[in-house]
Design an enzyme around this catalytic site. Structure first.
Site, PDB file in Angstrom:
ATOM      1  N   ASN A   1       0.757  -1.352   0.304  1.00  0.00           N
ATOM      2  CA  ASN A   1       0.236   0.673   0.087  1.00  0.00           C
ATOM      3  C   ASN A   1       1.165   1.116  -0.473  1.00  0.00           C
ATOM      4  O   ASN A   1       1.932   1.598   1.298  1.00  0.00           O
ATOM      5  CB  ASN A   1      -0.609  -0.065   1.620  1.00  0.00           C
ATOM      6  CG  ASN A   1      -1.997   1.157   1.223  1.00  0.00           C
ATOM      7  OD1 ASN A   1      -1.708   1.688   0.238  1.00  0.00           O
ATOM      8  ND2 ASN A   1      -2.860   1.110   2.269  1.00  0.00           N
TER       9      ASN A   1
ATOM     10  N   ARG B   1      -2.295  -1.997  -3.902  1.00  0.00           N
ATOM     11  CA  ARG B   1      -3.683  -1.557  -3.575  1.00  0.00           C
ATOM     12  C   ARG B   1      -3.707   0.022  -4.491  1.00  0.00           C
ATOM     13  O   ARG B   1      -2.914   0.489  -4.883  1.00  0.00           O
ATOM     14  CB  ARG B   1      -3.479  -0.621  -2.449  1.00  0.00           C
ATOM     15  CG  ARG B   1      -5.173  -0.092  -1.586  1.00  0.00           C
ATOM     16  CD  ARG B   1      -5.070   0.543  -0.596  1.00  0.00           C
ATOM     17  NE  ARG B   1      -6.312   1.390   0.030  1.00  0.00           N
ATOM     18  CZ  ARG B   1      -6.166   3.128  -0.080  1.00  0.00           C
ATOM     19  NH1 ARG B   1      -5.387   3.370   1.359  1.00  0.00           N
ATOM     20  NH2 ARG B   1      -7.478   3.520  -0.060  1.00  0.00           N
TER      21      ARG B   1
ATOM     22  N   HIS C   1     -13.029   2.277  -0.431  1.00  0.00           N
ATOM     23  CA  HIS C   1     -13.174   0.804   0.879  1.00  0.00           C
ATOM     24  C   HIS C   1     -13.555  -0.478   0.392  1.00  0.00           C
ATOM     25  O   HIS C   1     -14.475  -1.784   1.072  1.00  0.00           O
ATOM     26  CB  HIS C   1     -14.198   1.316   2.051  1.00  0.00           C
ATOM     27  CG  HIS C   1     -13.256   2.292   2.779  1.00  0.00           C
ATOM     28  ND1 HIS C   1     -14.162   2.876   3.225  1.00  0.00           N
ATOM     29  CD2 HIS C   1     -11.742   2.271   3.448  1.00  0.00           C
ATOM     30  CE1 HIS C   1     -13.302   3.682   4.430  1.00  0.00           C
ATOM     31  NE2 HIS C   1     -12.269   4.129   3.777  1.00  0.00           N
TER      32      HIS C   1
ATOM     33  N   ARG D   1     -12.691  14.345   7.920  1.00  0.00           N
ATOM     34  CA  ARG D   1     -13.714  14.704   6.534  1.00  0.00           C
ATOM     35  C   ARG D   1     -16.080  15.282   7.558  1.00  0.00           C
ATOM     36  O   ARG D   1     -15.362  14.152   7.896  1.00  0.00           O
ATOM     37  CB  ARG D   1     -14.160  13.731   5.621  1.00  0.00           C
ATOM     38  CG  ARG D   1     -12.491  13.695   5.252  1.00  0.00           C
ATOM     39  CD  ARG D   1     -12.581  11.986   4.176  1.00  0.00           C
ATOM     40  NE  ARG D   1     -11.401  11.073   4.752  1.00  0.00           N
ATOM     41  CZ  ARG D   1     -11.226  10.119   3.721  1.00  0.00           C
ATOM     42  NH1 ARG D   1     -12.199   9.946   2.828  1.00  0.00           N
ATOM     43  NH2 ARG D   1     -10.267   9.544   4.122  1.00  0.00           N
TER      44      ARG D   1
ATOM     45  N   GLU E   1      -7.692  -5.719   4.126  1.00  0.00           N
ATOM     46  CA  GLU E   1      -7.657  -5.648   3.078  1.00  0.00           C
ATOM     47  C   GLU E   1      -5.918  -6.731   2.041  1.00  0.00           C
ATOM     48  O   GLU E   1      -6.178  -6.202   0.898  1.00  0.00           O
ATOM     49  CB  GLU E   1      -6.946  -4.107   2.918  1.00  0.00           C
ATOM     50  CG  GLU E   1      -8.608  -3.833   3.063  1.00  0.00           C
ATOM     51  CD  GLU E   1      -8.394  -1.909   3.735  1.00  0.00           C
ATOM     52  OE1 GLU E   1      -7.838  -2.314   4.461  1.00  0.00           O
ATOM     53  OE2 GLU E   1      -9.029  -1.481   3.023  1.00  0.00           O
TER      54      GLU E   1
END
Ligand code: ADP
Length: 394
Positions: free
Chosen positions: A7, A88, A177, A238, A381
């Site tokens: 990642n 990723r 996601h 956010r 993940e």
């Protein structure tokens, strides 16, 4: 066979090395502060953590450092043992609905999609190029955050903006996601003892970023993030969904540029914006439990927004077999799960107070008479990336 799951961010590179198909993690770690003075390299293997500080100028150097460490620590005897590297990649646009073997054409497509994810895709590409150079014999695979959501019907992904914006520029909901929502849904079928056919799930990923997905017959049919990961739920920093007209109004009042106003929505809003102290849920919960007014307000807003989506998706799915909580907050905070379920009173969901204390472990946390099951499933993940890499290089 050894497979690396990677990642790459703009100044960091995280990895896990798997023995596949056994799915055993042999080593994991990260390189932080790439391009800054005193980069930090951390590698964990056999439960032992090693840290090293060194100036790492760019991602190519970071990859070289990482591979040298794997050899030094005798985690691999030769780099040829690493047969595949899975990356990723944040944005796969409409082009990629599954993971793919990386070719020059795929690299060009990911580059083209950088326009839609300017903070992420270029960093992911730098990681891909760096591994291509240092491990020329290993096959590389791209695993997209958006791919799982490519099954959404047009009513879910199209915005009611001028249709030509969609046609000309690809302005639509993509969702993110996806790798996490896919992984936890697959684990949920196992825990429920049911296949995907006919099963209705609402998966709730609550980390620093957060999103909710409605899954029917194993397919994502709606998700809360949109054209970018700014949309949907309130998150750590956010805002999630707000009226877009706030932007020009705030620019005028605060006498700031468009970038500054947008940065405020990305980095100064959410839990941080309302609590005035932190974007970290642990700090917020401490404040809530001490009676801090702003923290209570931030927490209540956060919980309400999660419930708004659950309610919406319950209707969309026409019912629901299980709610699945995952990621930092979803996996670890019984208090947040309890507050969410309490607010969904009309759905007659019952939590088992003792089971709901669980942290970071797969568990059914609802009672046997609950109308909807509630599951906690830690996301993984990296494992999905390693699995897809194995599937595509075999
Ligand atoms: P990222 O999106 O960066 O991968 P994570 O999935 O690690 O984020 O989630 C980070 C969030 O999880 C933070 O808000 C953190 O406070 C929260 N978190 C982690 N552990 C706990 C805990 N024990 N209780 C409450 N929140 C927690």
């Amino acid at each position: 066979m050894k497979i690396l799951s990677v990642n790459a961010g703009s100044s960091s590179l995280k990895f896990q090395l798997f023995e596949m198909p056994e799915e055993k993690v042999i080593a994991s770690g990260k390189i932080e502060r790439i391009g800054l003075p005193a980069s930090i390299i951390t590698v964990k293997t056999n439960g032992e953590k090693r840290c090293k500080e060194k100036n790492v100028h760019d991602h190519a150097e970071a990859v070289q450092e990482l591979l040298a460490l794997l050899l030094d620590l005798k985690i691999v005897a030769s780099l040829d043992e690493i047969k595949g590297v899975g990356h990723r990649v944040v944005h796969g646009g409409e082009k990629f609905s599954d993971s793919v073997l990386i070719t020059d054409e795929v690299i060009a497509e990911i580059d083209k999609l950088s326009e839609l994810a300017p903070l992420h895709n270029p960093a992911n590409l730098i990681g891909i190029q760096a591994f291509k150079q240092v491990l020329p014999n290993a096959k590389q695979v791209a695993v997209f955050d958006t791919a799982f959501h490519q099954t959404m019907p047009i009513e879910s992904y199209l915005y009611p903006t001028p249709y030509s914006w969609y046609e000309k520029y690809g302005i639509r909901r993509y969702g993110f996601h996806g790798t996490s929502h896919k992984y936890v849904s697959e684990r949920a079928y196992k825990l429920l003892g049911k296949g995907p056919e006919g099963t209705k799930l609402i998966t709730i990923h609550l980390g620093n970023g957060a999103s909710v997905t409605a899954i029917k017959d194993g397919k994502s049919i709606e998700t809360s993030m949109g054209f970018t990961p700014l949309a949907g739920l309130m998150m750590g920093t956010r805002s999630g969904d707000v009226d877009p007209s706030i932007l020009p109004f705030a620019m005028q009042k605060e006498n700031c540029t468009f970038e500054e106003a947008l940065n405020a929505l990305n980095y100064e809003s959410g839990l941080k914006g309302i609590s005035l102290i932190s974007s970290d849920m642990r700090d917020i919960l401490k404040g809530v439990n001490e009676g801090n007014r702003q923290c209570i307000l931030a927490f209540n807003l956060y919980v309400k927004r999660v419930c708004d989506y659950i309610g919406q998706y319950y209707i969309l799915l026409g019912g629901c077999d299980a709610l699945v909580f995952t990621a930092g907050i979803g996996e670890n905070s019984g208090q947040t799960r309890q507050a969410i379920i309490d607010r969904l009173g009309v759905l007659e969901i019952r939590l088992d107070a003792e089971a709901n204390q669980v942290m970071g472990q797969e568990c059914v946390v609802s009672t046997s008479d609950s109308k909807i099951k509630v599951l906690v499933i830690p996301t993984n993940e990296e494992l999905v990336i390693a699995r897809d890499t194995l599937r595509l290089i075999s």
